[in-house]
Every structure is written in structure tokens, then in C-alpha cells.
Design a protein around this motif. Sequence first.
Motif: not given
Length: 196
Positions: A124-134, A136-148
Motif C-alpha cells: 500500500i505504501d509503495e503502490r504509487a511506484y507500481w505500474s497501473d497494470e500491477w 489494477s491487477a491487485s486485489d483487496d476484497s472482503e466477502w461476508l458469507l453464511r456457511l457451514t
Amino acid sequence: MADKKRDRRITDVGTLKAIAHPLRAQLYRLLVLARVATASQLADQVDEAVSLVSYHLRKLAEHGLIEEAEPRSGDGRERWWQPASDGVSVRDEDFRDAPEKAAAHTAASRMFLDQRTDMYRRYIDERAYWSDEWTSASDDSEWLLRLTPAELAELSKELGDVVRRYEERGRAAVAAGDTEGRENVAVHTYGFPFRV
């Protein structure tokens, strides 16, 4: 290492404590990425003395987490290391039967989480130094599910299978000399129950 295991399951406190040391965990990760390295090469990456890195590598080897590799140079003084397996796994069920084992597992889990959080915070701190391609490809997701519990176990296995497919694809490409545009990528997933 033709008979190398896919993942080594850690089931004893001694081995868990060996890899749960912050520097050893970092060295193990670096070896998994490099596949083979010397203490000198790893010391440069972690900015520590070669003697200290050598000590910690020997501790990892004592527990069968890493092993000596075939020399990659003519320098007989160099000792080459490699992971003894393609990864390790630590499961709660193996450390529940005694309070001291549960405490060791909790401490190790917290240390691994801290290191993973530090890796992501650095990105996160170095994100500005990575290319747009990288970025855009990076992921930060959260899913809240109801599972067994069974559904969560199935989801975890399916996610692991997908990641392993990509891991094998990347290793095969690098082995074939296809390194253009490739970077180290960390994928962290957590699936756990919670109540609100």
C-alpha cells in the motif's frame, strides 16, 4: 528433491516454534521464492549478518523444513539450501489437545498475521511506484458469507487448488526462461467464523 511433498503439515510444537521465529519465517519465505540460495544471498535480502542467517537456517534444517541443496557454484565453502517441501501448513486441530500447544499455535498465528499485514502495508505504501497494470491487477476484497463448517472447508480447498494451479504455471514459465513481466505475488486468504 524428486520426492518432495506438496505441503508439509506441521504437527509438533518444536517445529512450529522453529518456523514461528520472525527471521526464520522470513528466510523460509525467501527460500520458497528462490528455490535455492546461500546464507550470504539471504543475508543480503534481510540485511542481517551471514552468521546469524546461517544459524537460523540450521535451526530450520534441524526440523526438516529446509535441506541442503546441490551446490550451484565451484566454491566449496558455500552451503546451498532449499525448502524440503513446496510449503507448510499449520492446522488448529493439531494443537488443541494441550494448553501449551494451543498457546504456541496462537502465538505463531499472530506472528504470521503480523508479517502478512506488514507485507500488504508495504505494498500500500509503495503502490504509487507500481505500474497501473500491477495496481489494477491487485486485489483487496472482503466477502461476508453464511456457511457451514463443511462449506468453509470446501471453499478453502477450492481456493487452495486455484492458487496451486497458478503457482505451478508460474514456476513452469520461469523454468522455461519466461521471466519477462513476472514479479513475486503474495496471495493471503482468511476464512473464519465471526459473530456480530
